[in-house]
Scaffold this motif. Structure first.
Motif, PDB file in Angstrom:
ATOM      1  N   UNK A 120      28.409  51.491  55.322  1.00  0.00           N
ATOM      2  CA  UNK A 120      28.629  52.580  54.355  1.00  0.00           C
ATOM      3  C   UNK A 120      30.124  52.816  54.165  1.00  0.00           C
ATOM      4  N   UNK A 121      30.874  52.791  55.267  1.00  0.00           N
ATOM      5  CA  UNK A 121      32.323  53.029  55.178  1.00  0.00           C
ATOM      6  C   UNK A 121      33.001  51.960  54.320  1.00  0.00           C
ATOM      7  N   UNK A 122      32.599  50.703  54.490  1.00  0.00           N
ATOM      8  CA  UNK A 122      33.207  49.621  53.694  1.00  0.00           C
ATOM      9  C   UNK A 122      32.848  49.757  52.214  1.00  0.00           C
ATOM     10  N   UNK A 123      31.617  50.184  51.961  1.00  0.00           N
ATOM     11  CA  UNK A 123      31.194  50.382  50.573  1.00  0.00           C
ATOM     12  C   UNK A 123      31.993  51.515  49.935  1.00  0.00           C
ATOM     13  N   UNK A 124      32.128  52.614  50.689  1.00  0.00           N
ATOM     14  CA  UNK A 124      32.893  53.762  50.174  1.00  0.00           C
ATOM     15  C   UNK A 124      34.351  53.378  49.933  1.00  0.00           C
ATOM     16  N   UNK A 125      34.927  52.653  50.885  1.00  0.00           N
ATOM     17  CA  UNK A 125      36.337  52.265  50.764  1.00  0.00           C
ATOM     18  C   UNK A 125      36.556  51.417  49.507  1.00  0.00           C
ATOM     19  N   UNK A 126      35.543  50.637  49.153  1.00  0.00           N
ATOM     20  CA  UNK A 126      35.691  49.758  47.988  1.00  0.00           C
ATOM     21  C   UNK A 126      35.464  50.496  46.668  1.00  0.00           C
ATOM     22  N   UNK A 127      34.470  51.394  46.631  1.00  0.00           N
ATOM     23  CA  UNK A 127      34.038  51.923  45.332  1.00  0.00           C
ATOM     24  C   UNK A 127      34.301  53.415  45.127  1.00  0.00           C
ATOM     25  N   UNK A 128      33.919  54.227  46.100  1.00  0.00           N
ATOM     26  CA  UNK A 128      34.123  55.668  45.931  1.00  0.00           C
ATOM     27  C   UNK A 128      33.729  56.402  47.210  1.00  0.00           C
ATOM     28  N   UNK A 129      34.505  57.405  47.539  1.00  0.00           N
ATOM     29  CA  UNK A 129      34.144  58.251  48.683  1.00  0.00           C
ATOM     30  C   UNK A 129      32.952  59.140  48.357  1.00  0.00           C
ATOM     31  N   UNK A 130      32.807  59.411  47.068  1.00  0.00           N
ATOM     32  CA  UNK A 130      31.753  60.329  46.634  1.00  0.00           C
ATOM     33  C   UNK A 130      30.538  59.521  46.154  1.00  0.00           C
ATOM     34  N   UNK A 131      29.628  59.238  47.077  1.00  0.00           N
ATOM     35  CA  UNK A 131      28.494  58.379  46.729  1.00  0.00           C
ATOM     36  C   UNK A 131      27.494  59.083  45.804  1.00  0.00           C
ATOM     37  N   UNK A 132      27.429  60.408  45.907  1.00  0.00           N
ATOM     38  CA  UNK A 132      26.516  61.141  45.012  1.00  0.00           C
ATOM     39  C   UNK A 132      26.946  60.974  43.557  1.00  0.00           C
ATOM     40  N   UNK A 133      28.240  61.095  43.378  1.00  0.00           N
ATOM     41  CA  UNK A 133      28.787  60.976  42.017  1.00  0.00           C
ATOM     42  C   UNK A 133      28.638  59.528  41.511  1.00  0.00           C
ATOM     43  N   UNK A 134      28.888  58.568  42.417  1.00  0.00           N
ATOM     44  CA  UNK A 134      28.745  57.155  42.041  1.00  0.00           C
ATOM     45  C   UNK A 134      27.282  56.850  41.690  1.00  0.00           C
ATOM     46  N   UNK A 135      26.375  57.415  42.470  1.00  0.00           N
ATOM     47  CA  UNK A 135      24.943  57.192  42.229  1.00  0.00           C
ATOM     48  C   UNK A 135      24.552  57.748  40.851  1.00  0.00           C
ATOM     49  N   UNK A 136      25.050  58.916  40.524  1.00  0.00           N
ATOM     50  CA  UNK A 136      24.733  59.521  39.222  1.00  0.00           C
ATOM     51  C   UNK A 136      25.271  58.628  38.085  1.00  0.00           C
ATOM     52  N   UNK A 137      26.463  58.104  38.291  1.00  0.00           N
ATOM     53  CA  UNK A 137      27.063  57.205  37.291  1.00  0.00           C
ATOM     54  C   UNK A 137      26.232  55.926  37.159  1.00  0.00           C
TER      55      UNK A 137
END
Ligand SMILES: [Zn+2]
Length: 382
Positions: free
Chosen positions: A356-373
């Motif tokens: 999860x940390x590697x995914x966040x570091x690459x794309x966004x710290x805010x996964x809720x917002x990324x998921x909505x997008x």
């Protein structure tokens, strides 16, 4: 028949170490004694070892399987294409032949036109695959050895050969890339073979048209490209065999590449078309998709290993959709993320938190917002 794919990894914890000497290990596996000669890729303190043999097969050997082990100072040398060919034909059942292209070695007991058609698809994918990543700023390394595909003429002979690796799953897995052998295995899904096609150019074209007009054509092309995409990814430095490769990424990427184009004479033309199988599946899943679906997809691989076919298909569909979204909306970040994964060592498992940390570091710290997008994006896909 539903498509399933196998990318099994052995869950052992090893420490990476290099050892250039040639190793000779005798092991007992499945009640057979097997001699393995090769180079050590990774060695564990408990005596477990990952060996690459001269054919490119990786052997993850548990301490209790090892009967004897020696080494000398001879340098490790991989077999060349002709040596590989001789050994493959000796290993396969009677009646196999080999068709070679610039990058592939296709072993087949189907008709020659069918094998040639598969090989042409492979080469077309090869060119498209390297260009795709080059256009995104990543010049991949060429494979160090010919890529091997084995094509059986029917399901029965394929299943009996694949049985040792897949067990009972051989009956439902319609083609696979083996991390261990580094080969693609499949059979002629169209059943269009064995109908007396000759070898002239005209009859080959007729043969291919016949294949593409079969009801199974869509899945045939998708399977050939899907498994060959896995193989390419693991042979050009994009992914490392037996490293911790998240399945949402491996599978989503292979589906991203696989989409057939049955209007084209070869059956496959370009990379990244919308998956007409996975998009409706994902839309259906959206009707009751849990809020934490993105997290459960990326944190580990359990959703791909559920006993329920429906749940597995939902995982594959979401994996495709997520890759589709990230490649199109975050292309630079996606490549940077893949480069992080490609630096991992074989047989080292990541914890959920790390993934999860590697995914966040690459794309966004805010996964809720990324998921909505992500969901907004997919809802607009036609
Ligand atoms: Zn797959």
């Amino acid at each position: 028949m539903r498509k399933q794919c196998l990318l099994a990894c052995v869950a052992l914890i090893f420490a990476a170490r290099s050892a250039p000497a040639l190793e000779y290990i005798k092991i007992k596996r499945n009640n057979r004694v097997v001699s393995v000669t090769g180079q050590v890729v990774v060695e564990a303190q408990d005596g477990g070892v990952l060996i690459e043999d001269q054919m490119g097969v990786l052997w993850a050997i548990q301490p209790e399987e090892s009967l004897a082990r020696e080494k000398d100072d001879l340098p490790f040398q991989r077999f060349d294409a002709s040596q590989i060919q001789v050994r493959l034909l000796a290993e396969l059942p009677e009646g196999f032949r080999v068709f070679t292209t610039a990058h592939y070695l296709v072993c087949y007991n189907t008709s020659t036109p069918y094998a040639q058609w598969c090989a042409a698809l492979y080469e077309r994918l090869y060119r498209g695959f390297f260009t795709f990543w080059k256009n995104r700023g990543w010049v991949l390394k060429e494979p160090e050895r010919p890529l091997i595909a084995v094509v059986f003429d029917d399901q029965e002979s394929y299943a009996s050969y694949a049985d040792e690796e897949l067990g009972p799953s051989a009956d439902v897995i319609i083609g696979y890339y083996s991390l261990q052998s580094n080969r693609v295995m499949m059979y002629d899904l169209t059943g269009a073979d064995g109908q007396g096609f000759g070898r002239s150019r005209a009859s080959t074209a007729k043969h291919i048209n016949r294949i593409l007009s079969q009801p199974a054509a869509e899945r045939t092309v998708a399977t050939i490209i899907h498994e060959a995409t896995h193989q390419l990814a693991f042979n050009c430095g994009l992914q490392i065999r037996y490293a911790d490769n998240p399945l949402w990424l491996s599978e989503g990427l292979a589906i991203y590449f696989e989409t057939p184009d049955l209007k084209n004479s070869r059956g496959w033309r370009r990379i990244g078309s919308v998956s007409r199988v996975r998009l409706p599946e994902f839309r259906q899943y959206l009707l009751d998709r849990p809020d934490n679906s993105l997290i459960t997809l990326i944190a580990d691989d359990h959703r791909f290993r559920q006993p329920s076919v429906r749940q597995r298909n939902q995982a594959y569909a979401e994996a495709w959709a997520l890759n589709y979204f990230l490649i199109r909306r975050y292309p630079r970040e996606f490549v940077a993320y893949l480069k992080v994964l490609s630096a991992k060592s074989p047989l080292v498992r990541d914890e959920k938190e790390q993934r999860i940390a590697e995914f966040k570091a690459a794309f966004s710290d805010d996964l809720e917002q990324l998921d909505a997008q992500f969901l907004r994006f997919i809802k607009r896909v036609k």
